[in-house]
Scaffold this motif. Structure first.
Motif, short mmCIF file in Angstrom:
data_model
loop_
_atom_site.label_atom_id
_atom_site.label_comp_id
_atom_site.label_asym_id
_atom_site.label_seq_id
_atom_site.Cartn_x
_atom_site.Cartn_y
_atom_site.Cartn_z
N PHE A 42 0.82 -1.22 0.00
CA PHE A 42 0.00 0.00 0.00
C PHE A 42 0.86 1.27 0.00
CE2 PHE A 42 -3.27 -2.88 2.11
CZ PHE A 42 -3.99 -3.08 0.93
N LYS A 43 1.90 1.27 0.83
CA LYS A 43 2.71 2.50 0.85
C LYS A 43 3.42 2.71 -0.48
CE LYS A 43 5.56 0.97 4.41
NZ LYS A 43 6.73 0.86 5.29
N THR A 44 3.78 1.62 -1.15
CA THR A 44 4.43 1.77 -2.45
C THR A 44 3.44 2.29 -3.49
OG1 THR A 44 5.84 -0.10 -1.84
CG2 THR A 44 5.90 0.59 -4.14
N CYS A 45 2.22 1.78 -3.46
CA CYS A 45 1.20 2.25 -4.40
C CYS A 45 0.91 3.74 -4.18
CB CYS A 45 -0.09 1.44 -4.26
SG CYS A 45 0.09 -0.22 -4.94
N LYS A 46 0.90 4.16 -2.91
CA LYS A 46 0.69 5.59 -2.62
C LYS A 46 1.82 6.42 -3.20
CE LYS A 46 -2.17 5.34 1.43
NZ LYS A 46 -2.18 5.35 2.89
N TYR A 47 3.00 5.87 -3.13
CA TYR A 47 4.17 6.55 -3.71
C TYR A 47 3.97 6.72 -5.23
CZ TYR A 47 8.91 7.16 -5.49
OH TYR A 47 10.00 7.62 -6.16
N PHE A 48 3.52 5.65 -5.90
CA PHE A 48 3.29 5.73 -7.35
C PHE A 48 2.28 6.84 -7.66
CE2 PHE A 48 4.02 0.84 -7.52
CZ PHE A 48 5.39 1.02 -7.58
N ILE A 49 1.21 6.87 -6.88
CA ILE A 49 0.16 7.85 -7.11
C ILE A 49 0.69 9.27 -6.88
CG2 ILE A 49 -2.07 8.69 -6.21
CD1 ILE A 49 -2.78 5.62 -5.90
#
Ligand SMILES: [Mg+2]
Ligand SMILES: [Zn+2]
Length: 183
Positions: A42-49
């Motif tokens: 989840f934290k990585t996906c937030k980073y992508f966004i």
């Protein structure tokens, strides 16, 4: 005087494989209670966004053709999964799946590029600045076959660092993509 602003509306996408990338691969998984998100996802996906990417999931689900589970089972799990992302403030733009078996010779089963091409047809995607993240060489090949040069392999039981594949990067946890995808 008129001013013309040219907008580049092409979307930058992070294409994520599901099993082995989003969740721990448990082989033909279809039960919600057995679904376990991978560490740091989840934290990585937030980073992508935060970098302006949108997320599309592309997943081979031959368990449907093999009748280990049916399309409804898959869809139930998918709605649950997408809702879990939402609870973590992450919007999944779309998910494409291939329900076929290797023998069906369809055009969507990775390493074929069908799902990415379908996504590109539906959304206007900047393939050159998009990324593909998978845990099998067939994921990477699907990306390359669709014209995505930016590929990251998460090393798994299906892959080793000695794999003779064309992937640009090999990592062990998705959080390491932060060192690779920087804009
Ligand atoms: Mg996988
Ligand atoms: Zn297919």
């Amino acid at each position: 005087m008129k001013e013309y602003i040219i907008l580049d509306n092409k979307k930058k996408i992070i294409f994520l494989d599901r099993d082995g990338v989003i969740n721990i691969d448990k082989h033909y998984l279809y039960k919600i209670e057995e679904f376990e998100f991978t560490q740091n996802l989840f934290k990585t996906c937030k980073y992508f966004i935060s970098l302006g990417y949108e997320i599309i999931v592309i997943t081979n689900q031959s368990g449907i053709a093999r009748k280990y589970y049916n399309e409804d089972d898959f869809k139930k799990l998918t709605s649950w999964m997408i809702n879990e992302f939402k609870q973590n403030d992450i919007n999944i733009l779309d998910l494409f799946y291939c329900p076929h078996s290797p023998n069906d010779n369809c055009s969507c089963r990775k390493p074929k590029p069908g799902m990415i091409l379908q996504a590109n047809h539906k959304y206007n995607i900047d393939l050159e600045n998009s990324w593909l993240i998978g845990d099998k060489t067939s994921d990477i090949e699907a990306g390359i076959n669709a014209g995505i040069q930016n590929t990251i392999l998460i090393a798994s039981e299906y892959s080793t660092e000695t794999d003779e594949i064309n992937t640009q990067h090999i990592i062990h946890n998705i959080i390491e993509t932060k060192n690779i995808i920087k804009n």
